[in-house]
Design a protein around this motif. Structure first.
Motif, PDB file in Angstrom:
ATOM      1  N   ALA A  26       0.828  -1.202   0.000  1.00 25.89           N
ATOM      2  CA  ALA A  26       0.000   0.000   0.000  1.00 25.89           C
ATOM      3  C   ALA A  26       0.869   1.262   0.000  1.00 25.89           C
ATOM      4  CB  ALA A  26      -0.930  -0.011   1.212  1.00 25.89           C
ATOM      5  N   ALA A  27       1.990   1.198   0.698  1.00 27.71           N
ATOM      6  CA  ALA A  27       2.891   2.358   0.736  1.00 27.71           C
ATOM      7  C   ALA A  27       3.514   2.614  -0.632  1.00 27.71           C
ATOM      8  CB  ALA A  27       3.989   2.135   1.774  1.00 27.71           C
ATOM      9  N   GLN A  28       3.911   1.550  -1.331  1.00 32.91           N
ATOM     10  CA  GLN A  28       4.471   1.727  -2.671  1.00 32.91           C
ATOM     11  C   GLN A  28       3.431   2.252  -3.642  1.00 32.91           C
ATOM     12  OE1 GLN A  28       5.898  -2.313  -3.054  1.00 32.91           O
ATOM     13  NE2 GLN A  28       8.040  -1.684  -2.840  1.00 32.91           N
ATOM     14  N   LEU A  29       2.211   1.790  -3.520  1.00 35.59           N
ATOM     15  CA  LEU A  29       1.136   2.304  -4.368  1.00 35.59           C
ATOM     16  C   LEU A  29       0.946   3.797  -4.135  1.00 35.59           C
ATOM     17  CD1 LEU A  29      -1.322   2.116  -6.246  1.00 35.59           C
ATOM     18  CD2 LEU A  29      -2.656   1.278  -4.296  1.00 35.59           C
ATOM     19  N   ALA A  30       0.918   4.189  -2.878  1.00 34.81           N
ATOM     20  CA  ALA A  30       0.749   5.614  -2.563  1.00 34.81           C
ATOM     21  C   ALA A  30       1.908   6.434  -3.110  1.00 34.81           C
ATOM     22  CB  ALA A  30       0.628   5.797  -1.048  1.00 34.81           C
ATOM     23  N   GLU A  31       3.121   5.908  -3.001  1.00 30.29           N
ATOM     24  CA  GLU A  31       4.290   6.620  -3.514  1.00 30.29           C
ATOM     25  C   GLU A  31       4.225   6.755  -5.028  1.00 30.29           C
ATOM     26  OE1 GLU A  31       9.203   6.453  -3.252  1.00 30.29           O
ATOM     27  OE2 GLU A  31       7.993   4.809  -2.453  1.00 30.29           O
ATOM     28  N   ALA A  32       3.836   5.686  -5.713  1.00 32.52           N
ATOM     29  CA  ALA A  32       3.741   5.733  -7.172  1.00 32.52           C
ATOM     30  C   ALA A  32       2.684   6.730  -7.625  1.00 32.52           C
ATOM     31  CB  ALA A  32       3.414   4.340  -7.712  1.00 32.52           C
ATOM     32  N   ARG A  33       1.603   6.829  -6.894  1.00 33.98           N
ATOM     33  CA  ARG A  33       0.507   7.735  -7.281  1.00 33.98           C
ATOM     34  C   ARG A  33       0.901   9.205  -7.154  1.00 33.98           C
ATOM     35  NH1 ARG A  33      -4.786   6.700  -4.297  1.00 33.98           N
ATOM     36  NH2 ARG A  33      -5.625   7.934  -6.010  1.00 33.98           N
ATOM     37  N   ARG A  34       1.998   9.473  -6.452  1.00 32.87           N
ATOM     38  CA  ARG A  34       2.479  10.855  -6.384  1.00 32.87           C
ATOM     39  C   ARG A  34       3.180  11.270  -7.672  1.00 32.87           C
ATOM     40  NH1 ARG A  34       3.262   9.483  -0.766  1.00 32.87           N
ATOM     41  NH2 ARG A  34       5.418   8.764  -1.069  1.00 32.87           N
ATOM     42  N   THR A  35       3.530  10.288  -8.507  1.00 32.35           N
ATOM     43  CA  THR A  35       4.216  10.573  -9.767  1.00 32.35           C
ATOM     44  C   THR A  35       3.288  10.470 -10.968  1.00 32.35           C
ATOM     45  OG1 THR A  35       6.342   9.807  -8.893  1.00 32.35           O
ATOM     46  CG2 THR A  35       6.095   9.819 -11.294  1.00 32.35           C
ATOM     47  N   ALA A  36       2.364   9.509 -10.943  1.00 35.67           N
ATOM     48  CA  ALA A  36       1.465   9.313 -12.086  1.00 35.67           C
ATOM     49  C   ALA A  36       0.164   8.685 -11.606  1.00 35.67           C
ATOM     50  CB  ALA A  36       2.129   8.413 -13.138  1.00 35.67           C
ATOM     51  N   GLU A  37      -0.844   8.801 -12.422  1.00 30.95           N
ATOM     52  CA  GLU A  37      -2.111   8.148 -12.116  1.00 30.95           C
ATOM     53  C   GLU A  37      -1.958   6.648 -12.337  1.00 30.95           C
ATOM     54  OE1 GLU A  37      -6.811   8.215 -13.539  1.00 30.95           O
ATOM     55  OE2 GLU A  37      -5.418   9.816 -14.148  1.00 30.95           O
TER      56      GLU A  37
END
Length: 288
Positions: A166-177
């Protein structure tokens, strides 16, 4: 045993991936399709085509599956692709390492992998491109940023992730949808429950892999067997029905090289679990 002859995957409903591709929620995982020459390959082409005939509109593949051979097989079977068909492939893993594969999500490598995937799939744009694994040697923002750049160039429609927290998903969403997440998940393996919950909250498609593996060799006296008997269904069908009922963002992608199993899997879309059956399955899965 449930059978089907209709041209939609049961009544499992549909989901809009990235707000662009409205797909039937029961998809198909192509990993198990043989890619060598001869009769097995011909049978694999038949299975892929039959999946589409039966209403499958989401097919999952990856560079890792035969190092591109699986992508080439799907192109042979299905190109030119129907407008409603979404083929998703994955990059970020290359040959090498002690296990035969290694992480490689450096931006320049991802670009090369995407270009090769487009060539093998015979398309100028892949509708959904998933990062097969987060490369621990490369900042997440660089990996996802490289896919975002390819998206802006029109080579990728939507970006997905695989095997993330979940943390990696949140981090990725800060860069792209992020349009999808593909993680291991089934009735008996819910390690990534927090990821599914995050996807549900954000309207992100969640593609569970190994959705029915736990049905193999199940105890005839188990809750799974009892519910299957009540429904006149198979264990794998019940597991797929449980996934479909778990959340509207769940899009199972069971894979097989068998026409019989393909039809059985897709027939799971017609199953409806009662509340008591779902409770029984959950209790049975929670027992040590």
């Amino acid at each position: 045993m449930t059978s089907r002859t209709s041209n939609t995957p049961g009544t499992a409903g549909a989901f809009s991936v990235g707000g662009e591709y409205r797909v039937n929620r029961l998809g198909f995982g192509a990993m198990r399709l043989p890619t060598g020459p001869g009769a097995e390959r011909e049978a694999a082409v038949t299975v892929a085509r039959r999946a589409v005939e039966l209403g499958v509109t989401l097919i999952d593949t990856a560079h890792l599956y035969g190092w591109g051979a699986n992508e080439e097989l799907l192109a042979e079977a299905l190109h030119p692709y129907p407008d409603e068909l979404l083929i998703t492939t994955k990059v970020g893993v290359v040959r090498g390492g002690p296990e035969g594969w290694a992480y490689d999500a450096r931006p320049e490598s991802l670009r090369e992998q995407v270009e090769e995937g487009l060539r093998r799939l015979r398309t100028e744009r892949v509708g959904l491109l998933q990062l097969h694994r987060i490369d621990p040697k490369v900042p997440v923002a660089e990996q996802v940023g490289a896919l975002r750049d390819l998206q802006q160039e029109g080579k990728i429609g939507h970006i997905g992730l695989s095997e993330v927290t979940a943390a990696q998903l949140a981090e990725a969403r800060r860069t792209a949808e992020i349009a999808s997440v593909q993680n291991r998940y089934n009735l008996f393996d819910r390690e990534y429950e927090p990821v599914l919950e995050a996807c549900e909250a954000a309207g992100i498609a969640f593609l569970p892999w190994r959705p029915v593996a736990a049905a193999t060799g199940s105890d005839p006296s188990s809750a799974l067997a009892a519910v299957a008997a009540e429904l006149g269904a198979t264990g794998p069908q019940v597991l797929l029905a449980w996934l479909l009922a778990r959340s509207p963002v769940v899009l199972p992608i069971p894979g097989t090289a068998s026409l019989v199993h393909l039809e059985e899997n897709l027939a799971a879309g017609d199953l409806r679990l009662t509340d008591s059956q779902r409770r029984l399955l959950d209790r049975g899965a929670d027992r040590p």
